[in-house]
Design a protein around this motif. Structure first.
Motif, PDB file in Angstrom:
ATOM      1  N   ALA A  56       0.836  -1.173  -0.140  1.00  0.00           N
ATOM      2  CA  ALA A  56       0.084  -0.071  -0.189  1.00  0.00           C
ATOM      3  C   ALA A  56       0.700   1.398   0.111  1.00  0.00           C
ATOM      4  O   ALA A  56       0.672   1.956  -0.787  1.00  0.00           O
ATOM      5  CB  ALA A  56      -1.190  -0.076   1.052  1.00  0.00           C
ATOM      6  N   ALA A  57       1.609   1.451   0.965  1.00  0.00           N
ATOM      7  CA  ALA A  57       2.334   2.885   1.124  1.00  0.00           C
ATOM      8  C   ALA A  57       3.421   3.131   0.155  1.00  0.00           C
ATOM      9  O   ALA A  57       3.449   4.034  -0.557  1.00  0.00           O
ATOM     10  CB  ALA A  57       3.043   2.846   2.484  1.00  0.00           C
ATOM     11  N   ARG A  58       3.950   1.922  -0.283  1.00  0.00           N
ATOM     12  CA  ARG A  58       5.077   1.894  -1.253  1.00  0.00           C
ATOM     13  C   ARG A  58       4.196   1.907  -2.858  1.00  0.00           C
ATOM     14  O   ARG A  58       5.134   2.396  -3.732  1.00  0.00           O
ATOM     15  CB  ARG A  58       6.126   0.815  -1.445  1.00  0.00           C
ATOM     16  N   CYS A  59       3.094   1.516  -3.010  1.00  0.00           N
ATOM     17  CA  CYS A  59       2.703   1.581  -4.256  1.00  0.00           C
ATOM     18  C   CYS A  59       2.091   3.017  -4.303  1.00  0.00           C
ATOM     19  O   CYS A  59       2.051   3.577  -5.598  1.00  0.00           O
ATOM     20  CB  CYS A  59       1.305   0.940  -4.043  1.00  0.00           C
ATOM     21  N   GLY A  60       2.136   3.777  -3.348  1.00  0.00           N
ATOM     22  CA  GLY A  60       1.364   5.236  -3.434  1.00  0.00           C
ATOM     23  C   GLY A  60       0.072   5.335  -2.794  1.00  0.00           C
ATOM     24  O   GLY A  60      -0.731   6.416  -2.990  1.00  0.00           O
ATOM     25  N   ASP A  66      -3.766  -0.952   3.500  1.00  0.00           N
ATOM     26  CA  ASP A  66      -3.469  -2.466   3.517  1.00  0.00           C
ATOM     27  C   ASP A  66      -3.801  -3.240   2.442  1.00  0.00           C
ATOM     28  O   ASP A  66      -5.050  -3.999   2.246  1.00  0.00           O
ATOM     29  CB  ASP A  66      -4.172  -3.051   5.063  1.00  0.00           C
ATOM     30  N   TYR A  67      -3.048  -3.025   1.165  1.00  0.00           N
ATOM     31  CA  TYR A  67      -3.291  -3.954   0.249  1.00  0.00           C
ATOM     32  C   TYR A  67      -1.923  -4.162  -0.571  1.00  0.00           C
ATOM     33  O   TYR A  67      -0.955  -3.546  -0.158  1.00  0.00           O
ATOM     34  CB  TYR A  67      -4.052  -3.168  -0.915  1.00  0.00           C
ATOM     35  N   ARG A  68      -1.761  -5.331  -1.335  1.00  0.00           N
ATOM     36  CA  ARG A  68      -0.816  -5.464  -2.240  1.00  0.00           C
ATOM     37  C   ARG A  68      -1.118  -5.712  -3.575  1.00  0.00           C
ATOM     38  O   ARG A  68      -2.206  -6.320  -3.858  1.00  0.00           O
ATOM     39  CB  ARG A  68      -0.019  -6.643  -1.470  1.00  0.00           C
ATOM     40  N   TYR A  69      -0.037  -5.323  -4.312  1.00  0.00           N
ATOM     41  CA  TYR A  69      -0.147  -5.606  -5.928  1.00  0.00           C
ATOM     42  C   TYR A  69       0.911  -6.391  -6.491  1.00  0.00           C
ATOM     43  O   TYR A  69       2.179  -6.254  -6.096  1.00  0.00           O
ATOM     44  CB  TYR A  69      -0.350  -3.937  -6.612  1.00  0.00           C
ATOM     45  N   PHE A  70       0.647  -7.099  -7.582  1.00  0.00           N
ATOM     46  CA  PHE A  70       1.550  -8.140  -8.121  1.00  0.00           C
ATOM     47  C   PHE A  70       1.289  -8.192  -9.631  1.00  0.00           C
ATOM     48  O   PHE A  70       0.155  -8.452  -9.819  1.00  0.00           O
ATOM     49  CB  PHE A  70       1.743  -9.270  -7.410  1.00  0.00           C
ATOM     50  N   ALA A  71       2.265  -8.015 -10.339  1.00  0.00           N
ATOM     51  CA  ALA A  71       1.969  -8.060 -11.955  1.00  0.00           C
ATOM     52  C   ALA A  71       2.950  -8.781 -12.376  1.00  0.00           C
ATOM     53  O   ALA A  71       4.420  -8.863 -12.202  1.00  0.00           O
ATOM     54  CB  ALA A  71       2.168  -6.846 -12.408  1.00  0.00           C
ATOM     55  N   ALA A  72       2.739  -9.750 -13.370  1.00  0.00           N
ATOM     56  CA  ALA A  72       3.697 -10.611 -13.998  1.00  0.00           C
ATOM     57  C   ALA A  72       3.286 -11.004 -15.597  1.00  0.00           C
ATOM     58  O   ALA A  72       2.346 -10.573 -16.078  1.00  0.00           O
ATOM     59  CB  ALA A  72       3.700 -12.137 -13.468  1.00  0.00           C
TER      60      ALA A  72
END
Length: 328
Positions: free
Chosen positions: A104-108, A130-136
């Motif tokens: 979250a915080a480091r995503c923006g 409180d979330y997480r992101y992932f791309a592939a």
């Protein structure tokens, strides 16, 4: 696998370049109920490839068939990393290469979330803190995952773009799976602004009487801070009163429901209030010094947050007089 676990598989029609079509079965790490299943035969998707910076989320435009799914995970107390880690590993095991990952915080925070394609509530919930992101990627295909949670449940969204168009249902539940939650029909056009409720008392009189007055006819795009295009009777009346009383000042105060964290909701409510302020300045010619914008998130509800009707009432922008005396 125990008999008590619900297994939900996302049958994504994934292909290797110049290779036979393959299927990737994403097994949910906890009991799960599908909440959305949407597909487009050919479209463009702005894949986030970096954290929010310089006023935008860095992205790469991907074209091809798009599949978008979401799940509600019945696992109170589970962390977002516990949700993401097994799904990320399944994607990597299928031959995908990481493109970008953040929390979250480091995503923006707010800006990344609202600069990213995400299904609306209640299909997908994102706690801005409180979330997480992932791309592939794999050849010409990309997969993006975003996970978040509330105190009671986790939420997962998967977007897959590229490869062959889907020919089989995306969600394939085992015989142990619970019935899927029916997703509402997609909304193809923005809702028309509602008319301001009729009242026998002019807006100015209500403001001078004290307290805050809700601007009930405002319309915002789902999950966004921008005011939908249109004319608003409440803002026309407010602008007229401000022009008639140039010595008076007001504050626009944004409010949200209780979905998500406080910090993110305060940011969203302030941005919505500022969108209204910009409308008054740009469309109605009101001096900027006469109007300020603030946000309090979910700290001042006017209805229960336990049902959608109450949450809708809590999502609003109010106006209040900030002058301490009536100007001559």
């Amino acid at each position: 696998m125990t008999q008590s676990r619900t297994i939900l598989c996302a049958m994504l029609a994934l292909t290797w370049t110049a290779s036979p079509a393959l299927s990737l079965a994403l097994e949910m790490p906890f009991d799960a109920v599908p909440s959305a299943d949407k597909a487009e035969s050919l479209t463009s998707y702005a894949l986030p490839v970096g954290a929010y910076a310089n006023g935008a989320v860095p992205s790469r435009m991907i074209e091809g068939p798009l599949i978008e799914t979401a799940w509600r995970i019945d696992a109170p107390g589970v962390t977002t990393l516990e949700l993401l880690q097994p799904l990320r590993q399944q994607v990597l095991d299928a031959g995908f290469t990481p493109v970008f990952e953040c929390e979250a915080a480091r995503c923006g925070g707010f800006d990344f979330r609202y600069g990213t394609r995400i299904l609306p509530e209640p299909e997908m919930h994102v706690d801005l803190g409180d979330y997480r992101y992932f791309a592939a990627e794999r050849g010409t295909e990309v997969v993006s995952l975003i996970v978040s949670r509330t105190a009671a449940a986790g939420f997962v969204q998967v977007i897959h773009v590229g490869g062959a168009a889907r020919t089989v249902p995306l969600l394939s539940a085992s015989t142990m799976a619970r019935p899927a939650v029916a997703a509402p029909p997609p909304q193809t056009t923005a809702p028309a602004p509602m008319s301001a409720p009729a009242t026998a008392e002019p807006l100015g009189a209500r403001l001078l009487r004290g307290g805050a007055v809700a601007l009930e006819d405002l319309v915002f795009a789902s999950g966004a801070a921008a005011l939908a295009a249109g004319e608003y009777g409440s803002l026309r009346d407010l602008a007229a009163w401000l022009r008639e009383n140039p010595g008076m000042t007001v504050a626009l105060v944004g409010h949200t429901d209780a979905s998500g964290g406080l910090e993110g909701n305060i940011a969203l409510s302030r941005k919505r209030a500022d969108a209204v302020r910009q409308y008054l300045i740009g469309q109605e010619g009101i001096p900027a010094a006469q109007v300020e914008a603030q946000g309090v998130g979910y700290l001042s509800p006017r209805a229960s947050n336990l049902d959608e009707a109450g949450r809708e009432k809590n999502r609003r922008v109010e106006v209040m007089v900030t002058s301490t005396q009536v100007a001559p």
